[in-house]
Write a protein that holds these residues in place. Structure first.
Motif, short mmCIF file in Angstrom:
data_model
loop_
_atom_site.label_atom_id
_atom_site.label_comp_id
_atom_site.label_asym_id
_atom_site.label_seq_id
_atom_site.Cartn_x
_atom_site.Cartn_y
_atom_site.Cartn_z
N ARG A 50 -7.54 -0.96 -9.65
CA ARG A 50 -8.40 -1.85 -8.86
C ARG A 50 -7.82 -2.07 -7.46
N LYS A 52 -5.95 0.08 -5.82
CA LYS A 52 -6.17 1.33 -5.11
C LYS A 52 -7.62 1.42 -4.62
N GLU A 53 -8.57 1.06 -5.49
CA GLU A 53 -9.98 1.10 -5.10
C GLU A 53 -10.26 0.11 -3.96
N PHE A 54 -9.62 -1.06 -4.03
CA PHE A 54 -9.79 -2.04 -2.95
C PHE A 54 -9.26 -1.49 -1.64
N TYR A 55 -8.05 -0.94 -1.67
CA TYR A 55 -7.45 -0.38 -0.45
C TYR A 55 -8.34 0.72 0.13
N GLN A 56 -8.91 1.56 -0.73
CA GLN A 56 -9.80 2.61 -0.25
C GLN A 56 -11.06 2.02 0.36
N SER A 57 -11.57 0.94 -0.22
CA SER A 57 -12.81 0.34 0.27
C SER A 57 -12.64 -0.30 1.65
N VAL A 58 -11.42 -0.69 2.00
CA VAL A 58 -11.17 -1.28 3.32
C VAL A 58 -10.41 -0.31 4.22
N SER A 59 -10.39 0.95 3.83
CA SER A 59 -9.80 2.04 4.61
C SER A 59 -8.31 1.89 4.84
N HIS A 63 -10.24 7.76 1.70
CA HIS A 63 -11.35 7.72 0.75
C HIS A 63 -11.41 9.03 -0.02
N GLN A 64 -11.70 8.92 -1.30
CA GLN A 64 -11.93 10.11 -2.10
C GLN A 64 -13.39 10.48 -1.98
N HIS A 65 -13.66 11.74 -1.80
CA HIS A 65 -15.05 12.19 -1.74
C HIS A 65 -15.57 12.29 -3.15
#
Length: 73
Positions: A50, A52-59, A63-65
């Motif tokens: 979660r 990791k997903e948060f960090y990706q969502s705020v750049s 981001h994983q394609h």
């Protein structure tokens, strides 16, 4: 922000930016940079996913394609 659940079943949202340590002894304990600790039902692996997903969502992480094709024009 990530959703987690206290041991009593009450869900709450935690700001993942302030997470310093996630440990399991045997319950998952999240320690924030201010020293506050939260014991949650989720496993260490789920909390880390979660975060990791948060960090990706705020750049904050790349981001994983998700197999989406982008038009290249």
């Amino acid at each position: 922000m990530i959703n987690v659940t206290r041991l009593n079943g009450k869900a709450f949202v935690l700001n993942a930016v302030f997470i310093e340590v996630v440990e399991t002894f045997p319950d998952t304990t999240i320690t924030l940079t201010n020293g506050r600790k939260y014991v949650v039902k989720e496993s260490e692996d789920i909390v880390m996913q979660r975060v990791k997903e948060f960090y990706q969502s705020v750049s904050l992480l790349g981001h994983q394609h998700m197999g989406e094709d982008e038009d290249e024009e």
